[in-house]
Design a protein around this motif. Structure first.
Motif, PDB file in Angstrom:
ATOM      1  N   HIS A  61       0.884  -1.128  -0.014  1.00 52.66           N
ATOM      2  CA  HIS A  61      -0.011   0.074  -0.023  1.00 52.66           C
ATOM      3  C   HIS A  61       0.707   1.107   0.034  1.00 52.66           C
ATOM      4  CE1 HIS A  61       1.052  -0.328   4.132  1.00 52.66           C
ATOM      5  NE2 HIS A  61       0.614   0.948   4.634  1.00 52.66           N
ATOM      6  N   LYS A  95       2.087  -0.861  -5.354  1.00 54.48           N
ATOM      7  CA  LYS A  95       0.682  -0.246  -6.102  1.00 54.48           C
ATOM      8  C   LYS A  95       0.569  -0.707  -7.612  1.00 54.48           C
ATOM      9  CE  LYS A  95       0.681   4.089  -3.544  1.00 54.48           C
ATOM     10  NZ  LYS A  95       0.766   5.682  -3.551  1.00 54.48           N
ATOM     11  N   THR A 109      -2.541  -2.970  -9.254  1.00 58.20           N
ATOM     12  CA  THR A 109      -2.995  -2.667 -10.187  1.00 58.20           C
ATOM     13  C   THR A 109      -3.575  -3.782 -11.328  1.00 58.20           C
ATOM     14  OG1 THR A 109      -1.251  -1.828 -11.744  1.00 58.20           O
ATOM     15  CG2 THR A 109      -2.300  -0.268 -10.418  1.00 58.20           C
ATOM     16  N   LEU A 157      -7.371   4.059  -1.292  1.00 59.14           N
ATOM     17  CA  LEU A 157      -6.075   3.394  -2.556  1.00 59.14           C
ATOM     18  C   LEU A 157      -6.754   2.920  -3.534  1.00 59.14           C
ATOM     19  CD1 LEU A 157      -3.130   2.991  -2.718  1.00 59.14           C
ATOM     20  CD2 LEU A 157      -3.351   0.972  -1.235  1.00 59.14           C
ATOM     21  N   GLU A 162      -7.223   5.397  -5.974  1.00 58.58           N
ATOM     22  CA  GLU A 162      -5.955   6.002  -6.564  1.00 58.58           C
ATOM     23  C   GLU A 162      -5.388   4.695  -7.768  1.00 58.58           C
ATOM     24  OE1 GLU A 162      -1.295   6.123  -5.273  1.00 58.58           O
ATOM     25  OE2 GLU A 162      -2.917   7.169  -4.028  1.00 58.58           O
ATOM     26  N   LEU A 163      -5.588   3.496  -7.270  1.00 58.06           N
ATOM     27  CA  LEU A 163      -5.452   2.520  -8.276  1.00 58.06           C
ATOM     28  C   LEU A 163      -6.177   2.542  -9.678  1.00 58.06           C
ATOM     29  CD1 LEU A 163      -4.997  -0.512  -5.799  1.00 58.06           C
ATOM     30  CD2 LEU A 163      -3.251   0.910  -6.755  1.00 58.06           C
ATOM     31  N   THR A 216       2.108   3.942 -11.456  1.00 57.26           N
ATOM     32  CA  THR A 216       1.791   4.313 -10.097  1.00 57.26           C
ATOM     33  C   THR A 216       2.886   5.217  -9.528  1.00 57.26           C
ATOM     34  OG1 THR A 216       2.903   2.289  -9.186  1.00 57.26           O
ATOM     35  CG2 THR A 216       0.436   2.234  -9.517  1.00 57.26           C
ATOM     36  N   ASP A 233       4.636   6.739  -5.550  1.00 57.69           N
ATOM     37  CA  ASP A 233       5.020   6.818  -4.078  1.00 57.69           C
ATOM     38  C   ASP A 233       5.478   8.044  -3.863  1.00 57.69           C
ATOM     39  OD1 ASP A 233       5.908   6.730  -1.557  1.00 57.69           O
ATOM     40  OD2 ASP A 233       7.424   5.074  -2.076  1.00 57.69           O
TER      41      ASP A 233
END
Length: 255
Positions: free
Chosen positions: A134, A140, A144, A174, A177-178, A187, A189
């Motif tokens: 996460h 991430k 996906t 999350l 966001e994905l 993705t 971070d």
């Protein structure tokens, strides 16, 4: 290899994959029903796998994967990473930042390859290190590749602890966001795993295991323009890896 020997290998892997996919211990009758094989044949096969140390029998007389597979899995992951190092090195030459490859390992991302960047101040990732899904770019990107329901289940199982002030700790946030990351093709971070460190990552399609590649760098260097260039380079690299996977599957040696 003889026809009988080939069938035995296929059936052994069928049992191992069944135990892997079930996520729980299985009885002999459950294994027999799922494979559709004769019970005596399944019993002999399972006992052989137990004797070899790849399956264990519990006191309940149910069967599960055994620790010997961890050694094989770790060795395979490291060889997989070594195989990808030349491509990661090319990515580093293009962007200058450190490049990484990770695979899904249970409820974590496992780094299997790393090539350091060209800057004096650069990020180092330890091969063999497991990180949360996460809070990392590669994690991430791995998520996906899963259906939303399965990604949500995995997040709830693993938990989403706060690691920095930027860490997303709500599964719904999350997953949203994905959804956007799937449309973007990458993705991010932004200091969610380590303060001051940023990462951009993409999934690698059609890999033997769920796989992602990434760039990591001090956050100030990953400007929006650099992120766009890095994501494009990573997507091209992921396509090349996928093509190589397809070529190896099509042209594997006939033993």
């Amino acid at each position: 290899m003889s026809e009988g020997g080939l069938q035995s290998v296929e059936r052994a892997f069928e049992v191992l994959e069944l135990l892997t996919g079930s996520g729980r211990e299985l009885s002999l009758s459950e294994i027999t029903a799922a494979t559709g094989r004769p019970a005596p044949s399944v019993h002999r096969l399972v006992r052989t796998l137990v004797a070899l140390g790849y399956v264990r029998q519990e006191a309940s007389r149910r069967y599960a994967l055994a620790p010997a597979l961890i050694r094989l899995g770790d060795a395979a992951a490291r060889q997989f990473g070594t195989w990808a190092n030349p491509l990661l090195a090319e990515l580093v030459d293009q962007i200058g930042e450190s490049a990484n490859m990770a695979i899904l390992d249970g409820a974590h991302a496992l780094y299997v390859a790393h090539v350091a960047g060209r800057h004096t101040m650069r990020m180092f990732t330890e091969v063999g290190h497991r990180v949360p899904l996460h809070s990392t770019g590669v994690g991430k990107a791995l998520l996906t590749q899963l259906p939303e329901a399965e990604a949500g289940r995995l997040l709830r199982f693993a938990g989403m602890p706060r690691i920095t002030d930027q860490t997303i700790t709500d599964p719904s946030d999350l997953l949203q966001e994905l959804s956007g990351a799937r449309a973007l093709g990458y993705t991010l971070d932004n200091g969610e795993q380590e303060v001051g460190v940023a990462c951009v990552a993409v999934p690698v399609p059609a890999a033997p295991s769920l796989t992602a590649i990434s760039f990591s760098a001090p956050a100030p260097r990953l400007t929006p323009e650099v992120v766009r260039k890095a994501a494009a380079a990573l997507r091209e690299g992921a396509t090349r890896l996928a093509e190589r996977f397809a070529a190896e599957r099509a042209g594997g040696p006939d033993l």
